[in-house]
Design an enzyme around this catalytic site. Structure first.
Site, short mmCIF file in Angstrom:
data_model
loop_
_atom_site.label_atom_id
_atom_site.label_comp_id
_atom_site.label_asym_id
_atom_site.label_seq_id
_atom_site.Cartn_x
_atom_site.Cartn_y
_atom_site.Cartn_z
N SER A 23 0.74 -1.21 0.01
CA SER A 23 -0.02 0.40 -0.34
C SER A 23 1.01 1.33 -0.19
CB SER A 23 -1.23 0.16 1.62
OG SER A 23 -0.11 -0.02 2.68
N ASN A 110 -2.07 -2.36 12.93
CA ASN A 110 -3.58 -2.45 12.86
C ASN A 110 -3.90 -1.42 14.17
OD1 ASN A 110 -3.20 -5.03 11.58
ND2 ASN A 110 -4.08 -6.96 13.17
N HIS A 156 -41.06 22.78 -9.20
CA HIS A 156 -40.92 21.99 -10.41
C HIS A 156 -40.40 22.53 -11.54
CE1 HIS A 156 -43.85 19.52 -8.22
NE2 HIS A 156 -44.36 20.81 -8.32
N SER A 277 -14.75 25.82 -26.86
CA SER A 277 -14.77 24.41 -27.85
C SER A 277 -13.85 24.97 -28.64
CB SER A 277 -16.60 24.40 -28.50
OG SER A 277 -16.49 24.27 -29.22
N LYS A 283 -18.70 29.38 -28.68
CA LYS A 283 -18.68 28.97 -27.04
C LYS A 283 -18.28 29.48 -25.92
CE LYS A 283 -21.48 25.67 -26.37
NZ LYS A 283 -21.56 24.20 -26.91
N GLU A 290 -19.83 22.50 -14.33
CA GLU A 290 -19.99 20.94 -14.56
C GLU A 290 -19.11 19.75 -13.86
OE1 GLU A 290 -20.90 20.94 -19.42
OE2 GLU A 290 -20.05 21.95 -19.18
N GLN A 322 -7.10 -2.41 4.45
CA GLN A 322 -6.29 -1.44 3.66
C GLN A 322 -7.34 -0.57 2.36
OE1 GLN A 322 -2.41 -2.79 2.98
NE2 GLN A 322 -2.96 -2.97 0.72
N LYS A 325 -8.16 3.12 2.57
CA LYS A 325 -7.35 5.11 2.31
C LYS A 325 -7.64 5.01 1.06
CE LYS A 325 -4.28 2.64 5.40
NZ LYS A 325 -5.11 1.25 5.27
N1 ARG Z 1 -1.17 -1.55 5.77
C1 ARG Z 1 -2.18 -1.75 6.14
C2 ARG Z 1 -3.49 -1.32 6.40
O1 ARG Z 1 -3.08 -0.37 5.43
C3 ARG Z 1 -1.51 -1.71 7.41
C4 ARG Z 1 -1.96 -2.57 8.50
C5 ARG Z 1 -1.49 -4.34 8.00
N2 ARG Z 1 -1.66 -4.83 9.71
C6 ARG Z 1 -2.01 -6.02 8.67
N3 ARG Z 1 -2.19 -7.12 9.27
N4 ARG Z 1 -1.14 -7.20 7.73
O2 ARG Z 1 -4.23 -1.80 7.08
#
Ligand code: ARG
Length: 457
Positions: A23, A110, A156, A277, A283, A290, A322, A325
């Site tokens: 990630s 975690n 309306h 345009s 235009k 938009e 994960q 995010k």
């Molecule tokens: N990159 C992980 C997330 O965003 C962090 C937590 C990972 N925990 C694990 N037990 N693999 O959730």
């Protein structure tokens, strides 16, 4: 590269898996929060005697250097280290050696990731709140200038009763104020410190969780370790609040798009906030409005993604989470971008007051006022409604408007009508006499603006 969790593994991770589960490409934006959180954790480990105070000092110094390195672009974050949490730990260990390996005592990624996104979101809620407040100021300033700019109000999308541009703008001010309140409410539930939950079941070490919360500026600590690592309700709440902000911007954008068409021609967008345009030389397009309208969909999508991500998850942490995010980050980025550009686009609009007023005079927006006039002369409302309706029909057939009907013609519909009817159906008076709190009369709107300004303070 050796994994931080490599002990029980006999094989290397497959290259595909490496890319798939990493990630770092997106969670690197959390680096500041991750390091700040780690500094508070290390400090507490030192003062609780879980590591030596001088070890804590060295770790903290190391973390500060890692922060400076990342900020200066001196380090490369690695996909093999998976995420921002393990990248930071690796960079720390590279700097301070073996000591760096003590940082993760009594902590899991975690609870760490839960901490990071809560810190991130608290900051961003602050930023978005500032933008929302700025937009409210713009709306109030514009409304103040247009207290008497009469325009048709619609139901309306048919002309209904006359209002003012000020009243219309202040309707949006109310929406953005509610958005601000919703964010403040969401922030309260985000402002809870999860460290100490460990992977899911807390830790055997005597952590001082309140100390960490205090140092990081959290109002409270989480009550249940299982919930602490599996709760993303705050992200869902944020995405829901963000979705409504987008709805509100999008509705005003829709009106801006309609109003700047030749068919309405109520406003003209500034050249700086319009585009042309490639083919049609004449235009001038309302692209910004938009795009804001268009971008609302992706924020709603993120809300849906977060809800779906959570709905089937057994406690506690699952890797599905994960996925929170990118949804959260894009919702934040999109709302901010739209709020930022909305303000100058709105402020530079040229209002074609004559055309607005003319539109309010056409379309019989004063028909209710004619009925109300008859009511004040003693006619029951339902009969007055009927008589005014007939007068409208008569005008339509004759190509007249209500104010151009003669008194003799009026007498055909009701003997109660006198010369003062023309006062009662004058468009300016129609607006001006709707002066109940919450109404469109200039004096009522001026009071609404004053109240809104006080609330904003
Ligand atoms: N990159 C992980 C997330 O965003 C962090 C937590 C990972 N925990 C694990 N037990 N693999 O959730």
């Amino acid at each position: 590269m050796a994994k931080l969790w490599g002990g029980r593994f006999q094989k290397e991770t497959d290259r595909l898996v490496e890319d798939f589960h990493s990630s770092i490409s997106f969670d690197q934006r959390l680096y500041k929060y991750d390091i700040k959180g780690s500094i508070a954790h290390a400090l507490m480990l030192g003062s609780a005697g879980i590591i030596q105070p001088d070890e804590a000092d060295a770790i903290i110094r190391g973390l500060e250097e890692v922060l400076a390195d990342i900020e200066a672009g001196r380090v490369e974050l690695s996909v093999e280290a998976e995420d921002i949490h393990m990248n930071v730990e690796q960079l720390l260990t590279a700097r301070v050696g073996k000591l760096g390996k003590k940082l993760h005592t009594a902590r899991s990624r975690n609870d760490q990731v839960a901490l990071d996104i809560r810190m991130y979101l608290k900051d961003e809620i602050g930023n978005i709140t500032t933008l929302l407040r700025g937009l409210q100021v713009s709306l109030m300033d514009l409304a103040e200038k247009h207290l008497k700019t009469v325009m048709p109000g619609y139901t309306h999308l048919q002309r209904a009763q006359p209002v003012t541009y000020a009243h219309h703008l202040m309707a949006y001010c109310e929406m953005f104020r509610r958005d601000e309140e919703r964010l403040a409410d969401c922030r309260r539930r985000t402002d809870v410190m999860p460290l100490g939950a460990g992977a899911l079941a807390g830790t055997t070490f005597p952590l001082d969780r309140d100390h960490v919360a205090l140092q990081l500026g959290f109002a409270a600590i989480t009550e249940n370790s299982l919930d602490a690592v599996s709760d993303r309700d705050f992200a869902v709440e944020f995405a829901a609040s963000a979705s409504l902000i987008m709805v509100h911007m999008s509705r005003l954008c829709e009106e801006i798009i309609l109003w700047s068409s030749a068919e309405f021609s109520f406003i003209e967008l500034d050249d700086a906030y319009s585009t042309g345009s490639s083919m049609m030389p004449q235009k001038k397009n309302p692209d910004v409005a938009e795009l804001i309208r268009g971008k609302s969909g992706r924020v709603f999508g993120h809300l849906q993604a977060l809800l779906t991500m959570l709905k089937g998850l057994p406690l506690a942490y699952n890797k599905d989470m994960q996925e929170d995010k990118e949804a959260l980050f894009d919702a934040v980025d999109t709302v901010k971008k739209c709020l930022i550009i909305f303000r100058p686009m709105l402020e530079t609009i040229r209002v074609k007051e004559d055309i607005m007023a003319e539109a309010a005079r056409g379309g019989f927006t004063n028909a209710t006022d004619l009925a109300d006039y008859l009511v004040r002369r003693g006619m029951p409302f339902r009969e007055a409604h009927e008589a005014a309706g007939k007068a409208v029909l008569y005008c339509l057939k004759k190509g007249l408007t209500l104010d151009r009907m003669s008194l003799e013609e009026y007498k055909e519909f009701s003997s109660l009508v006198e010369e003062d009817v023309y006062q009662a159906i004058d468009i300016k008076n129609c607006v001006g006499s709707r002066k109940l709190p919450g109404g469109p009369a200039p004096e009522a709107v001026a009071k609404a603006i004053a109240r809104a300004r006080r609330r904003l303070k």
